[in-house]
Enzyme design. Structure first.
Site, PDB file in Angstrom:
ATOM      1  N   GLY A  96       7.780  -4.282  75.987  1.00 29.24           N
ATOM      2  CA  GLY A  96       6.855  -5.362  75.695  1.00 29.24           C
ATOM      3  C   GLY A  96       6.475  -5.352  74.235  1.00 29.24           C
ATOM      4  N   GLN A 110       1.439  -6.967  67.046  1.00 27.26           N
ATOM      5  CA  GLN A 110       2.304  -5.843  66.700  1.00 27.26           C
ATOM      6  C   GLN A 110       3.343  -6.211  65.644  1.00 27.26           C
ATOM      7  OE1 GLN A 110       3.049  -4.922  71.075  1.00 27.26           O
ATOM      8  NE2 GLN A 110       3.169  -2.897  70.099  1.00 27.26           N
ATOM      9  N   CYS A 142       3.430   2.926  73.447  1.00 25.88           N
ATOM     10  CA  CYS A 142       3.306   1.688  72.688  1.00 25.88           C
ATOM     11  C   CYS A 142       4.119   1.807  71.407  1.00 25.88           C
ATOM     12  CB  CYS A 142       1.827   1.439  72.366  1.00 25.88           C
ATOM     13  SG  CYS A 142       1.509  -0.064  71.450  1.00 25.88           S
ATOM     14  N   LEU A 143       4.855   0.761  71.080  1.00 25.10           N
ATOM     15  CA  LEU A 143       5.649   0.771  69.854  1.00 25.10           C
ATOM     16  C   LEU A 143       4.778   0.920  68.613  1.00 25.10           C
ATOM     17  CD1 LEU A 143       8.247  -2.040  70.680  1.00 25.10           C
ATOM     18  CD2 LEU A 143       8.580   0.446  70.754  1.00 25.10           C
ATOM     19  N   HIS A 185      -0.806  -4.605  79.528  1.00 28.74           N
ATOM     20  CA  HIS A 185      -0.751  -3.861  78.262  1.00 28.74           C
ATOM     21  C   HIS A 185      -0.615  -4.832  77.084  1.00 28.74           C
ATOM     22  CE1 HIS A 185       0.639  -0.315  75.766  1.00 28.74           C
ATOM     23  NE2 HIS A 185       1.073  -1.335  75.044  1.00 28.74           N
ATOM     24  N   GLU A 186       0.302  -5.788  77.198  1.00 32.55           N
ATOM     25  CA  GLU A 186       0.521  -6.761  76.117  1.00 32.55           C
ATOM     26  C   GLU A 186      -0.654  -7.718  75.989  1.00 32.55           C
ATOM     27  OE1 GLU A 186       2.801  -5.950  74.101  1.00 32.55           O
ATOM     28  OE2 GLU A 186       3.641  -4.498  75.500  1.00 32.55           O
ATOM     29  N   HIS A 216      -3.289  -6.276  73.889  1.00 32.86           N
ATOM     30  CA  HIS A 216      -3.019  -6.415  72.450  1.00 32.86           C
ATOM     31  C   HIS A 216      -3.594  -7.724  71.909  1.00 32.86           C
ATOM     32  CE1 HIS A 216      -0.632  -3.024  71.147  1.00 32.86           C
ATOM     33  NE2 HIS A 216       0.172  -3.126  72.192  1.00 32.86           N
TER      34      HIS A 216
END
Length: 171
Positions: free
Chosen positions: A44, A49, A95-96, A137-138, A141
């Site tokens: 994701g 991000q 997480c990236l 999760h996204e 963000h």
């Protein structure tokens, strides 16, 4: 085009996003986000991000897919969570934007959502399991919330030095 990933420590990750309009060029952005996600082998990626403060994220479960369900590859515009199930479960999230840190996070197992698709049509559906988790999760963000915010104060203290290292490397 591969987009640079914003790392923990950047104020962008703590910013709330704004709705996408039909006139916005979201198709190219979503394609670039999908390419970036594939390159990074994540599941994701949200607008903040990649330094875009718009309500957009992409999900691609190909890298984490099991044989039980078909992979989900999708773009979500102006997403909303309408309802959460009472049943919750823990899952080891990463997480990236916070590389190298993976922690167990509790989230509802099932959610009802509304979003706009690639044609800017409104869609509603119920998500469960891994896709529901990634969506949440996204979605976080887009609200300026990171998965580490959902950890106990003890877990946060344990990973504090790692977070400081990531924040220093992002400057």
């Amino acid at each position: 085009m591969i987009l640079p990933i914003i790392l923990y420590g950047s104020k962008i990750l703590r910013s709330k996003t704004h709705d996408i309009d039909a006139e916005d060029d979201f198709t190219e952005l979503a394609a670039n986000m999908a390419l970036t996600l594939q390159k990074e082998q994540g599941c994701g990626l949200a607008g903040p991000q990649v330094a875009v403060l718009k309500n957009i994220f992409v999900i691609d479960t190909t890298s984490v897919n099991n044989d039980e369900t078909a992979p989900v590859v999708k773009m979500y515009l102006n997403p909303e969570i309408l309802e959460y199930s009472t049943e919750e479960y823990y899952y080891n999230e990463g997480c990236l934007s916070i590389p190298g840190i993976f922690e167990n996070v509790i989230r509802p197992d099932k959610i009802a959502v509304r979003y706009r698709n690639e044609n800017f049509d409104i869609r509603e559906e119920t998500l469960d399991g891994l896709v529901a988790r990634i969506f949440q999760h996204e979605y976080d963000h887009l609200q300026g919330i990171l998965f580490i915010d959902r950890l106990s104060s003890l877990r946060k203290r344990i990973i504090k030095s790692k977070l400081k290292q990531i924040a220093r490397s992002s400057m």
